[in-house]
Structures are given as structure tokens and as C-alpha cells.
Design a protein around this motif. Structure first.
Motif, PDB file in Angstrom:
ATOM      1  N   ALA A 317       0.822  -1.209   0.000  1.00  0.00           N
ATOM      2  CA  ALA A 317       0.000   0.000   0.000  1.00  0.00           C
ATOM      3  C   ALA A 317       0.856   1.260   0.000  1.00  0.00           C
ATOM      4  CB  ALA A 317      -0.929  -0.011   1.220  1.00  0.00           C
ATOM      5  N   ARG A 318       2.017   1.208   0.622  1.00  0.00           N
ATOM      6  CA  ARG A 318       2.939   2.350   0.594  1.00  0.00           C
ATOM      7  C   ARG A 318       3.322   2.707  -0.833  1.00  0.00           C
ATOM      8  NH1 ARG A 318       8.632   0.544   2.313  1.00  0.00           N
ATOM      9  NH2 ARG A 318       8.382  -0.356   0.228  1.00  0.00           N
ATOM     10  N   ASP A 335      -5.446 -11.667   8.780  1.00  0.00           N
ATOM     11  CA  ASP A 335      -5.009 -11.644  10.179  1.00  0.00           C
ATOM     12  C   ASP A 335      -5.018 -10.210  10.702  1.00  0.00           C
ATOM     13  OD1 ASP A 335      -3.967 -12.092  12.646  1.00  0.00           O
ATOM     14  OD2 ASP A 335      -2.192 -13.187  11.962  1.00  0.00           O
ATOM     15  N   PRO A 336      -5.981  -9.852  11.542  1.00  0.00           N
ATOM     16  CA  PRO A 336      -6.022  -8.484  12.072  1.00  0.00           C
ATOM     17  C   PRO A 336      -4.779  -8.117  12.882  1.00  0.00           C
ATOM     18  CG  PRO A 336      -8.092  -9.630  12.507  1.00  0.00           C
ATOM     19  CD  PRO A 336      -7.113 -10.658  12.022  1.00  0.00           C
ATOM     20  N   ALA A 337      -4.089  -9.108  13.441  1.00  0.00           N
ATOM     21  CA  ALA A 337      -2.895  -8.805  14.238  1.00  0.00           C
ATOM     22  C   ALA A 337      -1.798  -8.187  13.378  1.00  0.00           C
ATOM     23  CB  ALA A 337      -2.382 -10.069  14.918  1.00  0.00           C
ATOM     24  N   VAL A 338      -1.715  -8.582  12.115  1.00  0.00           N
ATOM     25  CA  VAL A 338      -0.691  -8.020  11.226  1.00  0.00           C
ATOM     26  C   VAL A 338      -0.989  -6.548  10.958  1.00  0.00           C
ATOM     27  CG1 VAL A 338       0.369  -8.187   8.946  1.00  0.00           C
ATOM     28  CG2 VAL A 338      -0.209 -10.267  10.203  1.00  0.00           C
ATOM     29  N   THR A 339      -2.220  -6.224  10.642  1.00  0.00           N
ATOM     30  CA  THR A 339      -2.559  -4.820  10.397  1.00  0.00           C
ATOM     31  C   THR A 339      -2.425  -3.990  11.673  1.00  0.00           C
ATOM     32  OG1 THR A 339      -4.910  -5.359  10.753  1.00  0.00           O
ATOM     33  CG2 THR A 339      -4.105  -5.383   8.496  1.00  0.00           C
ATOM     34  N   ARG A 340      -2.719  -4.602  12.818  1.00  0.00           N
ATOM     35  CA  ARG A 340      -2.555  -3.860  14.079  1.00  0.00           C
ATOM     36  C   ARG A 340      -1.090  -3.536  14.328  1.00  0.00           C
ATOM     37  NH1 ARG A 340      -5.527  -6.846  16.752  1.00  0.00           N
ATOM     38  NH2 ARG A 340      -4.009  -8.318  17.602  1.00  0.00           N
ATOM     39  N   LEU A 341      -0.201  -4.498  14.068  1.00  0.00           N
ATOM     40  CA  LEU A 341       1.226  -4.225  14.203  1.00  0.00           C
ATOM     41  C   LEU A 341       1.689  -3.192  13.192  1.00  0.00           C
ATOM     42  CD1 LEU A 341       2.790  -7.750  14.832  1.00  0.00           C
ATOM     43  CD2 LEU A 341       2.782  -5.812  16.398  1.00  0.00           C
ATOM     44  N   ALA A 342       1.161  -3.255  11.977  1.00  0.00           N
ATOM     45  CA  ALA A 342       1.545  -2.284  10.953  1.00  0.00           C
ATOM     46  C   ALA A 342       1.117  -0.868  11.331  1.00  0.00           C
ATOM     47  CB  ALA A 342       0.937  -2.670   9.607  1.00  0.00           C
ATOM     48  N   LEU A 348       7.748  -0.990  12.131  1.00  0.00           N
ATOM     49  CA  LEU A 348       6.985  -1.417  10.967  1.00  0.00           C
ATOM     50  C   LEU A 348       6.153  -0.281  10.390  1.00  0.00           C
ATOM     51  CD1 LEU A 348       6.231  -3.666   9.057  1.00  0.00           C
ATOM     52  CD2 LEU A 348       4.498  -4.443  10.697  1.00  0.00           C
ATOM     53  N   SER A 349       5.539   0.529  11.252  1.00  0.00           N
ATOM     54  CA  SER A 349       4.770   1.664  10.742  1.00  0.00           C
ATOM     55  C   SER A 349       5.687   2.695  10.092  1.00  0.00           C
ATOM     56  CB  SER A 349       3.960   2.301  11.875  1.00  0.00           C
ATOM     57  OG  SER A 349       4.820   2.794  12.893  1.00  0.00           O
ATOM     58  N   VAL A 355       1.086   4.316   6.422  1.00  0.00           N
ATOM     59  CA  VAL A 355       0.030   4.330   5.408  1.00  0.00           C
ATOM     60  C   VAL A 355      -1.357   4.214   6.016  1.00  0.00           C
ATOM     61  CG1 VAL A 355       1.476   3.428   3.551  1.00  0.00           C
ATOM     62  CG2 VAL A 355       0.315   1.845   5.094  1.00  0.00           C
ATOM     63  N   TYR A 356      -1.460   3.597   7.188  1.00  0.00           N
ATOM     64  CA  TYR A 356      -2.783   3.432   7.781  1.00  0.00           C
ATOM     65  C   TYR A 356      -3.342   4.745   8.326  1.00  0.00           C
ATOM     66  CZ  TYR A 356      -2.560  -1.602   7.229  1.00  0.00           C
ATOM     67  OH  TYR A 356      -2.504  -2.878   6.688  1.00  0.00           O
ATOM     68  N   ARG A 357      -2.533   5.808   8.316  1.00  0.00           N
ATOM     69  CA  ARG A 357      -3.066   7.129   8.658  1.00  0.00           C
ATOM     70  C   ARG A 357      -3.648   7.834   7.441  1.00  0.00           C
ATOM     71  NH1 ARG A 357       2.011   9.498  12.262  1.00  0.00           N
ATOM     72  NH2 ARG A 357       2.048   7.820  13.843  1.00  0.00           N
ATOM     73  N   ASP A 358      -3.383   7.309   6.259  1.00  0.00           N
ATOM     74  CA  ASP A 358      -3.877   7.933   5.038  1.00  0.00           C
ATOM     75  C   ASP A 358      -5.381   7.693   4.909  1.00  0.00           C
ATOM     76  OD1 ASP A 358      -4.488   8.493   2.230  1.00  0.00           O
ATOM     77  OD2 ASP A 358      -2.303   8.528   1.940  1.00  0.00           O
ATOM     78  N   PRO A 359      -6.175   8.744   4.757  1.00  0.00           N
ATOM     79  CA  PRO A 359      -7.633   8.553   4.672  1.00  0.00           C
ATOM     80  C   PRO A 359      -8.075   7.793   3.439  1.00  0.00           C
ATOM     81  CG  PRO A 359      -7.028  10.832   4.191  1.00  0.00           C
ATOM     82  CD  PRO A 359      -5.788  10.166   4.687  1.00  0.00           C
TER      83      PRO A 359
END
Length: 525
Positions: A317-318, A335-342, A348-349, A355-359
Motif C-alpha cells: 500500500a505504501r 489476520d487483524p494482528a498483522v494490520t494492528r502491528l503495521a 513497521l509503521s 500508510v494506515y493514517r492515510d484517509p
């Protein structure tokens, strides 16, 4: 052959319980032992798939060796029928110790010796021999409890055995694995196995035991339970030491989710390593090679709506969000745990550029195959950043049905999909990367791989086979042009070029970084 005279000698007079109660207790012990035996079997298959990979092969090895060994155990048990009670008690104590500790020993051999195949075959053989010896001895014991013809006794035993196997087979994935994990679950199963076998013999058949045999059984079962309880108490320290032996001494996060084991190593974003089920998924040193090759070839064209299947780490996604004209990105990660760690892990972030801050990005926690069947949206680009098809749970993501669902998700005009590929054997390390043809490479995948321009980046760390890209453009899509991930010039349809793949010059213009790559169908822009 079953000696029917055994059931007629002595009757039930010497037993401390009524015949019907004794028969029920024997069948209950059969039920528990069958459930424990199947748990051992499933635990060997699951752990071997995790440590060695190729779950189909590991399941075939474990099941075939174990069934063969059960036949050997049945033959060997004929010598113990004269001492069925003490023989059954000792067999259950040995089975509890070997089956309960099998996961620990297998993991230890992998962590410190680097090889667990021989241990896998050895445990399959030993457990199979002990399980196979149970039924002949139990047949003798149930006829000792209640006078019954051989056919009825066999029917009762196998009914209890099969029902116990059903319960054990369901308890392993739905109770033991999520609640206790593989190592603790195996140890707990062994303790239950020892308690059930020892209780049956020491209570129902105690009058058949000599004082020496009784002391031997008590000592054996208490020792087995004590060893398993001690191992359970130390299992966390063992796992920590084994992870350090496998991953090094920089393990920061180690969590067993409902889907897989997730391990993060490294102290910062420069040394980050992401392991899923023991396999290196991301190495910060060179992950850009893989993700650039995966994403950028598909982004030369309509790209307003992008779907990323897998890729919960946010790295694909980056690369997608580098394009300002991308309006929406949907990431489907099982796996929600992977996205939570990301989202939350600093290293990792930082590596995925937050990228998970991007609207524009939306994360969905679901299986890609199931989600595609229910989704009705259309996307300009579909990118598959999925596990290797060598893992059984992932083979459906490389099937003709999956590619059909991807085709339905693509926009009618200008749609692309890109997926992981595997190195096809070729001369030298710099050959092109293409999908490997096999059971997981269906006709749509083969067609797509021929239609797409090949990409040949250097293989990223941890991707000995996987790590390339295959693409397919739907009818009406725009031409392949624009700047690629390495700043190379794009190509557009035109007069043929006589250069072959890997050449340093082109008959009609300058070469790309690793050769023209036009394969006789293009000219330089």
C-alpha cells in the motif's frame, strides 16, 4: 484373531464394579485415548507444516507412517494379552510421555539442530506403534469385564474409538490450539492420556495386578504426569530460548494469533524482520525490491481504485499511495494482528510510511477468497501480496476459481492484476521471474503470465523462490508505458525490436536497466 475364551474365563466376579459399570468405564477410556491419539497426530502434522513447510507432504508422511506403525503395534500387542491390564497401563504411560513431549522435541530439533524430519518420522512411528497396541488389549479387557461375543465387543470398541477421534479432531483446532497453543496443548493432552489410562487399570482392574505391577504403574504414571507438568511450567522459557535460536536475540514481538505466529525482530526500521509462521516475510534491508516490482508495473494506467489482497504489513500500500491520483486503496488481510502491528509498531509503521493514517486507505479483516465472492465493487488495479502456495491454506488463492473472482473484480477497461510469482529454473541468477507452472498455476495464471511483461529484480531476502511479479491486462487497457520502479523508460507498441531479453543494447534505441525486455513487440518512447 481374538481368543473368545478370554471373555469366558473368570467372568466378572473379581472386578470391584458391576459388569455394566466396568464396560462403561472401559469404553470411556477408549474414548479419551482415541481423542488423545488423534490430537498427537494432528499436532505432528501442524507443527511439521509450520517448521518444514509443504503441509501436503508432511500430512502424507505422518499419516502413512502412523497407520503402518499401528499395524505393527497390533501384532506386537499379541504378546501382552496374558498381562493385558498392566500392559495397557504401561503403553498409555509411554504414549502420554512420547505424544505429549513430541512438540517440544520437534521444535527443539528444528531450533538447535536445524532439522526435524527425522524426529517427525520417529515420533510418527513410535506413536503409531503404541496406538496400534491399544485395541487388542482393550478387546481383552472389555471381555474380561462383561461376557460378550467378539463381534459385539469389536463394535462397541470401534464406536467409542471413532467418536473419541471426532472429539479430538474438533478439539485440536477449536480449543487446544487457540487456548493453549501447540506446545502446551500437546503437554496437556499427554497428561489427560496418562491419567485416563492409569485410572482405568489401577481402579477397575486393580485385582488383576500384582503388588509389584501396581507399584510400577503408579510410579510410571506419576512420573509421566510430573514430567509433563514441569515442561508445561517451563514452556514459556523454552519458547523464548527456541525463538532466539531461530530468529536471533533481537526478537521484539512474538504472538500466536488465531491464524499464524507473528514475530518481529530488529531494534529499528533499518533492521526490521517480519516472520509469519517461521517464514521471513519482510526484511527491511531489501523489501523495496519485491514491493516495487509487485506494484509499479500495474500502476501504469487507470489507478483510481486499487485493491490489495494480503499485504497487511502496509508495504504494498505504501508503493500504491505514492501516486497522487489514487483515490482509494482497500487492503484485505486475513489476520487483524498483522494490520494492528503495521499501525502501532514504531519500526513497521515507519517502514510502511504510516500508510494506515492515510484517509484513502481502508483495511478489511477477511479471507481474500471469501471476501471477493461477496464484494461487488470494481477496481482498476488488483494486487495480490499473498502467502506462498506451498502452504495448503493458501493454495485456493492460486486456483482458477480465485483468478476468476479477480477478473470479476477488475474494471471493464484498464484493469490490471499483479501477483506473486516463483523463479522458474533458468541459466544464472539474473534470469526473468515468471510464475511456476504446477497444480497451483491454473490456466488463467498461465495466460496472464504470458501476457504480462516480465520483471526481473534481484530476489529479496527471505524469498528464495517467491518474490517476482506476474500481470494481466484486461481488454481495452491502456498501453504499458510510464516510468517503472527503477526509473527505467516505458515502452509502447510499435515496430519490432531485434534485441533479446538480457541484452545491453536495443536495435531501435537505448536499453533498459537489464535489457530491452520488449520481446519483439515494442519500441522505445
Amino acid at each position: 484373531m481374538i481368543d473368545q475364551q478370554v471373555s469366558l474365563r473368570g467372568g466378572a466376579a473379581r472386578l470391584p464394579v458391576r459388569p455394566r459399570t466396568g464396560r462403561f468405564l472401559v469404553l470411556a477410556a477408549v474414548f479419551v485415548c482415541a481423542a488423545c491419539g488423534l490430537v498427537y497426530e494432528l499436532e505432528l502434522v501442524a507443527l511439521a507444516s509450520y517448521l518444514i513447510g509443504d503441509s501436503v507432504t508432511q500430512a502424507s508422511v505422518v499419516l502413512s507412517v502412523m497407520v503402518f506403525a499401528m499395524g505393527i503395534g497390533s501384532l506386537l500387542a499379541k504378546r501382552l494379552r496374558c498381562h493385558a491390564a498392566v500392559g495397557f497401563g504401561l503403553i498409555e504411560a509411554a504414549l502420554a510421555l512420547i505424544g505429549g513431549s513430541s512438540a517440544l522435541v520437534l521444535y527443539a530439533s528444528f531450533a538447535w539442530l536445524g532439522e526435524s524430519r527425522h524426529a517427525l518420522v520417529g515420533f510418527s512411528l513410535a506413536i503409531g506403534v503404541l496406538i496400534g497396541a491399544e485395541i487388542p488389549l482393550l478387546m481383552t479387557l472389555i471381555q474380561r469385564v462383561d461376557r460378550q461375543d467378539a463381534g459385539g465387543a469389536v463394535a462397541d470398541l470401534f464406536a467409542a474409538d471413532y467418536v473419541g477421534a471426532l472429539v479430538g479432531g474438533l478439539a485440536f483446532p477449536f480449543l487446544l490450539l487457540p487456548m493453549l497453543g501447540q506446545l502446551t496443548g500437546a503437554l496437556f493432552t499427554g497428561a489427560v492420556n496418562a491419567a485416563a489410562g492409569g485410572a482405568l487399570v489401577l481402579w477397575v482392574f486393580r485385582r488383576d495386578l500384582t503388588p509389584r505391577s501396581r507399584r510400577l504403574l503408579v510410579l510410571a504414571n506419576l512420573s509421566v504426569i510430573a514430567v509433563l507438568a514441569t515442561a508445561t511450567f517451563l514452556v514459556d522459557d523454552f519458547e523464548r530460548a527456541a525463538r532466539q535460536a531461530v530468529y536471533g536475540d533481537q526478537v521484539r514481538v512474538a504472538v500466536q494469533t488465531g491464524v499464524q505466529e507473528v514475530v518481529l525482530t530488529g531494534t529499528d526500521r533499518e533492521s526490521l524482520g517480519l516472520y509469519l509462521d517461521g517464514r521471513l516475510r519482510v526484511s527491511a534491508r531489501d523489501e523495496h525490491r519485491y514491493h516495487e516490482a509487485l506494484v509499479h508495473p500495474a500502476m501504469n494506467g487507470p489507478r483510481a481504485r486499487v485493491l490489495v489482497l494480503g499485504g497487511g504489513d502496509g508495504l504494498a500500500a505504501r508503493e500504491v499511495l505514492r501516486y497522487r491520483d489514487v483515490r482509494s486503496v482497500t487492503v484485505v488481510e486475513i489476520d487483524p494482528a498483522v494490520t494492528r502491528l503495521a499501525r502501532t509498531d514504531p519500526a513497521l509503521s515507519g517502514l510502511n510510511g504510516h500508510v494506515y493514517r492515510d484517509p484513502r486507505l481502508t483495511a478489511v479483516g477477511a479471507d481474500a477468497f471469501t471476501w471477493l465472492r461477496a464484494d461487488r465493487h470494481r477496481y482498476d488495479v488488483v494486487i495480490s501480496d499473498l502467502p506462498d502456495p506451498g502452504v495448503t491454506a493458501s493454495t485456493k488463492l492460486y486456483s482458477a476459481e480465485f483468478y476468476g473472482l479477480v477478473a470479476e473484480a477488475l474494471a471493464p477497461v484498464g484493469g490490471w492484476w499483479c501477483t506473486r510469482a516463483r523463479r522458474r529454473p533458468g541459466p544464472g541468477p539474473s534470469g526473468p521471474w515468471r510464475p511456476r507452472y504446477g497444480p497451483e498455476a491454473s490456466r488463467p495464471a498461465r495466460t496472464a503470465s504470458r501476457a504480462a511483461p516480465p520483471v526481473s529484480p534481484r530476489a529479496p531476502t527471505g524469498s528464495a523462490e517467491a518474490g517476482a511479479v506476474a500481470g494481466a491486462r484486461r481488454t481495452g487497457a491502456s498501453s504499458w508505458r510510464g516510468r517503472g520502479p527503477w526509473g527505467s523508460r516505458g515502452w509502447a507498441p510499435g515496430r519490432p525490436c531485434r534485441a533479446r531479453w538480457g541484452s545491453r543494447s536495443c536495435a531501435t534505441g537505448p536499453a533498459r536497466r537489464s535489457g530491452c525486455g520488449c520481446r519483439g513487440r515494442c519500441r522505445p518512447r
